[in-house]
Write a protein that holds these residues in place. Structure first.
Motif, PDB file in Angstrom:
ATOM      1  N   THR B   3       0.855  -1.191   0.000  1.00  0.00           N
ATOM      2  CA  THR B   3       0.000   0.000   0.000  1.00  0.00           C
ATOM      3  C   THR B   3       0.890   1.239   0.000  1.00  0.00           C
ATOM      4  OG1 THR B   3      -0.071   0.002   2.400  1.00  0.00           O
ATOM      5  CG2 THR B   3      -1.872  -1.098   1.272  1.00  0.00           C
ATOM      6  N   VAL B   4       0.500   2.221  -0.776  1.00  0.00           N
ATOM      7  CA  VAL B   4       1.204   3.498  -0.772  1.00  0.00           C
ATOM      8  C   VAL B   4       0.176   4.602  -0.530  1.00  0.00           C
ATOM      9  CG1 VAL B   4       3.208   2.890  -2.181  1.00  0.00           C
ATOM     10  CG2 VAL B   4       1.091   3.570  -3.293  1.00  0.00           C
ATOM     11  N   ILE B  55      -7.528   3.613  -4.573  1.00  0.00           N
ATOM     12  CA  ILE B  55      -7.417   3.238  -5.989  1.00  0.00           C
ATOM     13  C   ILE B  55      -6.634   1.918  -6.015  1.00  0.00           C
ATOM     14  CG2 ILE B  55      -6.455   3.837  -8.240  1.00  0.00           C
ATOM     15  CD1 ILE B  55      -6.699   6.814  -7.415  1.00  0.00           C
ATOM     16  N   LEU B  63      -3.319   2.203  -3.852  1.00  0.00           N
ATOM     17  CA  LEU B  63      -2.981   3.588  -3.492  1.00  0.00           C
ATOM     18  C   LEU B  63      -4.093   4.137  -2.596  1.00  0.00           C
ATOM     19  CD1 LEU B  63      -1.524   6.380  -3.826  1.00  0.00           C
ATOM     20  CD2 LEU B  63      -2.908   6.726  -5.870  1.00  0.00           C
TER      21      LEU B  63
END
Lengths: 271, 179
Positions: B3-4, B55, B63
């Protein structure tokens, strides 16, 4: 597009800077607490200024700059009732009473004086009208704004510098382990001592300001001095040094990071 | 699963929630409350903790978009939200010059928390009272190198453009880091 707002949020100096850099032409109308000022610019240079209902016909301006006496000003006004400033100026030059330089210097001095007075205005609204130029018949001047901006911004500069050095008051302070200054020779002011009492990674700068009853400018001044003396350093509240952040990527491999970013870019393009 | 995170910040009513809503694949999880302060009553409710959008890129990468609360009294949340972010977007309402100074302060605060790449989105550029982009750059004291992008947060294509520009900046910075 609109260039209007409030002086509380946008100072006169900032407006002059914007007009100078954008080389704007038009009239800045500033409605202050008790007066309205109109400052006209041409290609980012000061061209004309009027404040409130103050007399600013050529005779009044020449009298103000002591080029003519009050009596001479009265006579000029009586004899040139229906003439514009430009016509009066030409008349005085052609008659040999004054030189062109005398007139221009007086006008420049008056316009600069009006703008200087505006530096003290902190309340009011402004509106820049690009279609409004120097009124007909008035003699426009051409004054670079740089010096005026420097003068006006001098008082703002200290505040801005301190904000850059210490952008957030939500950080904490701790004593440096190896102070860069010989502590024995360090003389602290009363304000600095008051802050030093509260230096602790658990206290944010804002909390220290509250405890010592200092405003944002005062606390920044003191903290900056202590930082410059090498006595304290800024840490995150709780004592974690600034910079010890959680990493944005789980992987430390640069190629994988680039690949991940490219996947993100492709995805967002396709949404 | 990786995850970012990208953070969307800016003053009160700059359009952060709307920005995230435009591209999030899930309904934005907003923690909104009715506004009680008369001074801030230009809209009915506001974000008090965070907005959360998502997203999904693929099976392995997601994201997250986090929107910060805009009101000053919730600024203790900013630092928590800024941890581990890829970069951030500063939203500025182009029609409200009275918020430019606050936007600048928020920008500087986030830079102090994490020196990650960022872009500035000049929102509400479709409004007649919107300031010119270049006037805003001067007013916000942004370096010419800083990306200041025209934006309408309710327009998905505009939001995509802003996010892409931020990602390009992150890529560029990584490239500079390599060289």
């Amino acid at each position: 597009m609109a260039l209007r707002g409030n002086l509380r949020d946008f100072s006169i100096t900032q407006l002059l800077n914007l007009i100078n850099l954008a080389r704007k032409t038009g009239t800045l109308v500033i409605e202050g607490a008790s007066e309205v000022a109109q400052i006209t610019f041409r290609e980012g240079k000061l061209a004309y200024a009027q404040i409130g209902s103050e007399e600013n016909d050529l005779a009044a301006i020449l009298q103000r700059s002591r080029k003519i006496t009050p009596n001479q000003a009265r006579v000029i006004r009586e004899r040139t009732r229906k003439m514009s400033d430009k016509e009066v100026g030409l008349l005085l030059i052609n008659a040999g009473y004054l030189t062109q330089k005398d007139i221009l210097e007086s006008l420049q001095s008056y316009c600069v004086d009006v703008v200087r007075r505006l530096f003290t205005w902190v309340e009011g609204s402004f509106n820049f009208n690009p279609d409004q130029l120097t009124p007909d018949g008035k003699i426009p001047v051409r004054i670079d704004l740089e010096n005026l901006i420097i003068e006006g911004s001098r008082q703002l500069r200290e505040w801005e510098q301190l904000q850059e050095e210490i952008p957030s008051l939500d950080m904490a302070l701790k004593f440096t382990e190896r102070p860069g200054t010989n502590i024995r020779n360090l003389n602290l002011s009363l304000e600095e001592w008051r802050v030093v009492r509260y230096v602790n990674p658990k206290n944010t700068i804002r909390q220290i300001a509250h405890a010592t009853k200092m405003n944002d400018l005062e606390i920044r001044r003191v903290v900056y001095a202590l930082l410059q003396a090498g006595l304290v350093e800024i840490v995150r509240p709780g004592g974690v040094p600034v910079g010890g952040m959680v990493r944005p990527f789980q992987t430390t491999n640069k190629q994988e990071q680039v690949s991940l970013l490219n996947r993100l870019i492709n995805k967002i393009r396709s949404i | 699963m990786q995850t970012v995170k990208i953070v969307v910040t800016g003053p009160f009513n700059a359009g952060k929630t709307e920005f995230i809503q435009s591209v999030s694949e899930i309904d934005v999880v907003s923690t909104e409350r009715k506004i009680t302060s008369a001074a801030e009553k230009v809209k009915e409710s506001t974000t008090v903790a965070l907005d959360f959008g998502r997203i999904t890129v693929d099976d392995d990468l997601v994201l997250y978009l986090f929107g910060t609360p805009g009101q000053k009294r919730f600024d203790f949340m900013w630092e928590i939200l800024s941890e581990g972010m890829l970069g951030f977007v500063v939203m500025v309402d182009s029609t409200r010059p009275e918020t430019f100074r606050e936007a600048r302060t928020i920008l500087e605060t986030f830079r102090a928390y994490a020196p990650t790449p960022y872009v500035v989105a000049a929102n509400k550029q479709d409004c007649k009272d919107a300031w010119d982009i270049e006037d805003m750059r001067l007013a916000l004291r942004l370096d010419p190198k800083v990306k200041l992008l025209s934006c309408v947060a309710k327009d998905k294509e505009n939001v995509k453009k802003v996010l892409l520009e931020l990602l390009y900046s992150i890529l560029e910075e990584m490239g500079e880091g390599n060289s």
